[in-house]
Scaffold this motif. Structure first.
Motif, PDB file in Angstrom:
ATOM      1  N   ARG A  23       0.837  -1.129   0.070  1.00 33.06           N
ATOM      2  CA  ARG A  23      -0.114  -0.057  -0.077  1.00 33.06           C
ATOM      3  C   ARG A  23       0.923   1.384  -0.076  1.00 33.06           C
ATOM      4  O   ARG A  23       0.474   2.213  -0.684  1.00 33.06           O
ATOM      5  CB  ARG A  23      -1.094   0.065   1.053  1.00 33.06           C
ATOM      6  N   THR A  24       2.012   1.213   0.801  1.00 27.07           N
ATOM      7  CA  THR A  24       2.883   2.546   0.760  1.00 27.07           C
ATOM      8  C   THR A  24       3.591   2.797  -0.482  1.00 27.07           C
ATOM      9  O   THR A  24       3.438   3.890  -0.961  1.00 27.07           O
ATOM     10  CB  THR A  24       4.042   2.352   1.741  1.00 27.07           C
ATOM     11  N   ALA A  25       3.901   1.928  -1.383  1.00 22.20           N
ATOM     12  CA  ALA A  25       4.363   2.091  -2.652  1.00 22.20           C
ATOM     13  C   ALA A  25       3.301   2.600  -3.484  1.00 22.20           C
ATOM     14  O   ALA A  25       3.593   3.519  -4.307  1.00 22.20           O
ATOM     15  CB  ALA A  25       5.057   0.854  -3.318  1.00 22.20           C
ATOM     16  N   ALA A  26       2.206   1.858  -3.571  1.00 26.68           N
ATOM     17  CA  ALA A  26       0.965   2.533  -4.119  1.00 26.68           C
ATOM     18  C   ALA A  26       0.411   3.966  -3.854  1.00 26.68           C
ATOM     19  O   ALA A  26       0.332   4.703  -4.750  1.00 26.68           O
ATOM     20  CB  ALA A  26      -0.168   1.486  -4.207  1.00 26.68           C
ATOM     21  N   GLU A  27       0.600   4.339  -2.656  1.00 28.80           N
ATOM     22  CA  GLU A  27       0.216   5.666  -2.390  1.00 28.80           C
ATOM     23  C   GLU A  27       1.247   6.538  -2.665  1.00 28.80           C
ATOM     24  O   GLU A  27       1.046   7.771  -3.015  1.00 28.80           O
ATOM     25  CB  GLU A  27       0.395   5.636  -0.477  1.00 28.80           C
ATOM     26  N   ALA A  28       2.473   6.331  -3.053  1.00 24.77           N
ATOM     27  CA  ALA A  28       3.436   7.214  -3.333  1.00 24.77           C
ATOM     28  C   ALA A  28       3.230   7.533  -4.919  1.00 24.77           C
ATOM     29  O   ALA A  28       3.951   8.443  -5.618  1.00 24.77           O
ATOM     30  CB  ALA A  28       4.945   6.356  -3.542  1.00 24.77           C
ATOM     31  N   LEU A  29       2.470   6.833  -5.510  1.00 26.75           N
ATOM     32  CA  LEU A  29       2.214   7.113  -6.959  1.00 26.75           C
ATOM     33  C   LEU A  29       1.008   8.043  -7.059  1.00 26.75           C
ATOM     34  O   LEU A  29       0.934   8.580  -8.566  1.00 26.75           O
ATOM     35  CB  LEU A  29       1.733   5.671  -7.774  1.00 26.75           C
ATOM     36  N   ARG A  30       0.311   8.346  -6.169  1.00 28.86           N
ATOM     37  CA  ARG A  30      -0.854   8.887  -6.057  1.00 28.86           C
ATOM     38  C   ARG A  30      -0.777  10.413  -7.153  1.00 28.86           C
ATOM     39  O   ARG A  30       0.239  11.149  -6.518  1.00 28.86           O
ATOM     40  CB  ARG A  30      -1.583   9.179  -4.941  1.00 28.86           C
ATOM     41  N   GLY A  31      -1.619  10.484  -7.899  1.00 29.10           N
ATOM     42  CA  GLY A  31      -1.576  11.736  -8.730  1.00 29.10           C
ATOM     43  C   GLY A  31      -0.632  11.787 -10.212  1.00 29.10           C
ATOM     44  O   GLY A  31      -0.773  12.721 -10.925  1.00 29.10           O
ATOM     45  N   ALA A  32       0.254  10.762 -10.363  1.00 27.41           N
ATOM     46  CA  ALA A  32       1.057  10.628 -11.400  1.00 27.41           C
ATOM     47  C   ALA A  32       0.289  10.388 -12.783  1.00 27.41           C
ATOM     48  O   ALA A  32      -0.826  10.071 -12.697  1.00 27.41           O
ATOM     49  CB  ALA A  32       1.971   9.220 -11.220  1.00 27.41           C
ATOM     50  N   ARG A  33       0.784  11.421 -13.510  1.00 28.56           N
ATOM     51  CA  ARG A  33       0.010  11.167 -14.903  1.00 28.56           C
ATOM     52  C   ARG A  33       0.605   9.944 -15.740  1.00 28.56           C
ATOM     53  O   ARG A  33       1.820   9.807 -15.704  1.00 28.56           O
ATOM     54  CB  ARG A  33       0.475  12.609 -15.602  1.00 28.56           C
ATOM     55  N   ILE A  34      -0.078   9.330 -16.520  1.00 29.31           N
ATOM     56  CA  ILE A  34       0.104   8.104 -17.255  1.00 29.31           C
ATOM     57  C   ILE A  34       0.151   8.653 -18.789  1.00 29.31           C
ATOM     58  O   ILE A  34      -0.765   9.068 -19.168  1.00 29.31           O
ATOM     59  CB  ILE A  34      -0.928   7.144 -16.970  1.00 29.31           C
ATOM     60  N   PHE A  35       1.363   7.995 -19.381  1.00 24.28           N
ATOM     61  CA  PHE A  35       1.265   8.104 -20.681  1.00 24.28           C
ATOM     62  C   PHE A  35       1.592   6.687 -21.310  1.00 24.28           C
ATOM     63  O   PHE A  35       2.424   5.806 -20.753  1.00 24.28           O
ATOM     64  CB  PHE A  35       2.409   9.216 -20.786  1.00 24.28           C
ATOM     65  N   VAL A  36       1.226   6.613 -22.502  1.00 25.52           N
ATOM     66  CA  VAL A  36       1.307   5.289 -23.245  1.00 25.52           C
ATOM     67  C   VAL A  36       1.897   5.698 -24.442  1.00 25.52           C
ATOM     68  O   VAL A  36       1.271   6.679 -25.303  1.00 25.52           O
ATOM     69  CB  VAL A  36       0.229   4.368 -23.170  1.00 25.52           C
ATOM     70  N   ALA A  37       2.493   4.816 -25.398  1.00 18.99           N
ATOM     71  CA  ALA A  37       2.575   5.028 -26.504  1.00 18.99           C
ATOM     72  C   ALA A  37       1.606   4.791 -27.560  1.00 18.99           C
ATOM     73  O   ALA A  37       0.840   3.875 -27.626  1.00 18.99           O
ATOM     74  CB  ALA A  37       3.817   4.068 -26.931  1.00 18.99           C
ATOM     75  N   ARG A  38       1.444   5.943 -28.345  1.00 20.41           N
ATOM     76  CA  ARG A  38       0.105   5.936 -29.302  1.00 20.41           C
ATOM     77  C   ARG A  38       0.498   4.784 -30.313  1.00 20.41           C
ATOM     78  O   ARG A  38      -0.707   4.109 -30.696  1.00 20.41           O
ATOM     79  CB  ARG A  38       0.183   7.150 -30.117  1.00 20.41           C
ATOM     80  N   SER A  39       1.714   4.364 -30.640  1.00 18.52           N
ATOM     81  CA  SER A  39       1.867   3.028 -31.692  1.00 18.52           C
ATOM     82  C   SER A  39       1.130   1.864 -30.811  1.00 18.52           C
ATOM     83  O   SER A  39       1.092   0.966 -31.574  1.00 18.52           O
ATOM     84  CB  SER A  39       3.215   3.080 -31.809  1.00 18.52           C
ATOM     85  N   GLY A  40       1.146   1.714 -29.502  1.00 20.27           N
ATOM     86  CA  GLY A  40       0.652   0.487 -28.822  1.00 20.27           C
ATOM     87  C   GLY A  40      -0.925   0.396 -28.851  1.00 20.27           C
ATOM     88  O   GLY A  40      -1.261  -0.446 -28.114  1.00 20.27           O
ATOM     89  N   PHE A  41      -1.553   1.745 -29.018  1.00 17.62           N
ATOM     90  CA  PHE A  41      -2.941   1.617 -29.029  1.00 17.62           C
ATOM     91  C   PHE A  41      -3.479   0.414 -29.747  1.00 17.62           C
ATOM     92  O   PHE A  41      -3.168   0.139 -30.697  1.00 17.62           O
ATOM     93  CB  PHE A  41      -3.635   2.953 -29.523  1.00 17.62           C
ATOM     94  N   PRO A  42      -4.911  -0.005 -29.224  1.00 18.60           N
ATOM     95  CA  PRO A  42      -5.453  -1.158 -30.213  1.00 18.60           C
ATOM     96  C   PRO A  42      -5.770  -0.673 -31.544  1.00 18.60           C
ATOM     97  O   PRO A  42      -6.205   0.506 -31.532  1.00 18.60           O
ATOM     98  CB  PRO A  42      -6.541  -1.697 -29.225  1.00 18.60           C
ATOM     99  N   LYS A  43      -5.839  -1.342 -32.482  1.00 16.26           N
ATOM    100  CA  LYS A  43      -6.483  -0.793 -33.762  1.00 16.26           C
ATOM    101  C   LYS A  43      -7.768  -0.475 -33.781  1.00 16.26           C
ATOM    102  O   LYS A  43      -8.664  -1.061 -32.967  1.00 16.26           O
ATOM    103  CB  LYS A  43      -6.027  -2.053 -34.891  1.00 16.26           C
ATOM    104  N   VAL A  44      -8.419   0.307 -34.436  1.00 14.73           N
ATOM    105  CA  VAL A  44      -9.640   0.671 -34.581  1.00 14.73           C
ATOM    106  C   VAL A  44     -10.332   0.105 -35.963  1.00 14.73           C
ATOM    107  O   VAL A  44      -9.651  -0.023 -36.829  1.00 14.73           O
ATOM    108  CB  VAL A  44      -9.686   2.384 -34.523  1.00 14.73           C
ATOM    109  N   GLY A  45     -11.678   0.070 -36.061  1.00 13.14           N
ATOM    110  CA  GLY A  45     -12.212  -0.417 -37.031  1.00 13.14           C
ATOM    111  C   GLY A  45     -12.595   0.760 -38.128  1.00 13.14           C
ATOM    112  O   GLY A  45     -12.085   1.827 -37.775  1.00 13.14           O
TER     113      GLY A  45
END
Length: 190
Positions: A88-110
């Motif tokens: 829980r302590t390690a999880a609490e340390a992440l609070r508020g962090a902004r999450i980024f992912v690579a656009r190239s890894g997004f699932p394909k769209v129809g």
């Protein structure tokens, strides 16, 4: 955690909330519904909440990335667990962090489906070839999205405010990502 290369095509897709339980799980507030990019990505790049609009890793209290062990829908958001976040302590340390992912890894769209991030910045013209502006953003109304079109340049009719064009087939004729253009059935006086 060792640092990983920040992807050139990183897009912000959510934010980490509170710890969830005692074994390192944490809540995630996705920016999209459904949160397919978060559910599909196995590596999330993080940035401190106060980092502003910069889209690259900054030194600080949160790690540069998380290798996701498991992520699933829970209530109106997600819950996740990651390597190196074991209590829980390690999880609490992440609070508020902004999450980024690579656009190239997004699932394909129809066919005729688009990620909003791909529409922002596209030129919008009407059937007569008149430039209406550039997509500045979108609004989610529930049943459908609405394009926020900001007038730009000397060729556009001067208007005090942005145009709001429903992103539905009745008004949107074509979306050409390669040409970076959307053609709409929309008059200058609307």
């Amino acid at each position: 955690m060792a640092d990983a290369a920040w992807p050139d095509d990183a897009l912000e897709v959510g934010r980490i909330g509170d710890a969830w339980g005692l074994k390192g799980w944490f809540k995630v507030q996705p920016y999209a519904n459904p949160a397919e990019a978060l559910l599909a990505a196995r590596r999330w790049h993080l940035q401190n909440p106060e980092a502003g609009p910069v889209r690259r890793p900054l030194p600080g209290s949160v790690p540069g990335f998380l290798d996701i062990r498991e992520v699933r829908e829970h209530g109106d958001g997600l819950v996740a667990t990651a390597g190196g976040v074991d209590d829980r302590t390690a999880a609490e340390a992440l609070r508020g962090a902004r999450i980024f992912v690579a656009r190239s890894g997004f699932p394909k769209v129809g066919a005729d489906e688009f990620y909003w991030a791909d529409l922002i910045g596209l030129d919008v013209i009407n059937r007569e070839g008149v430039a209406l502006g550039v997509v500045a953003g979108l609004i989610d109304t529930g049943p459908h999205g609405v394009l926020r079109v900001q007038p730009t340049g000397p060729d556009t009719e001067p208007v005090a405010e942005e145009r709001l064009i429903p992103f539905v087939s009745a008004y949107v004729d074509t979306v050409d990502l390669a040409a970076r253009r959307i053609t709409v059935d929309w008059g200058l006086g609307y």
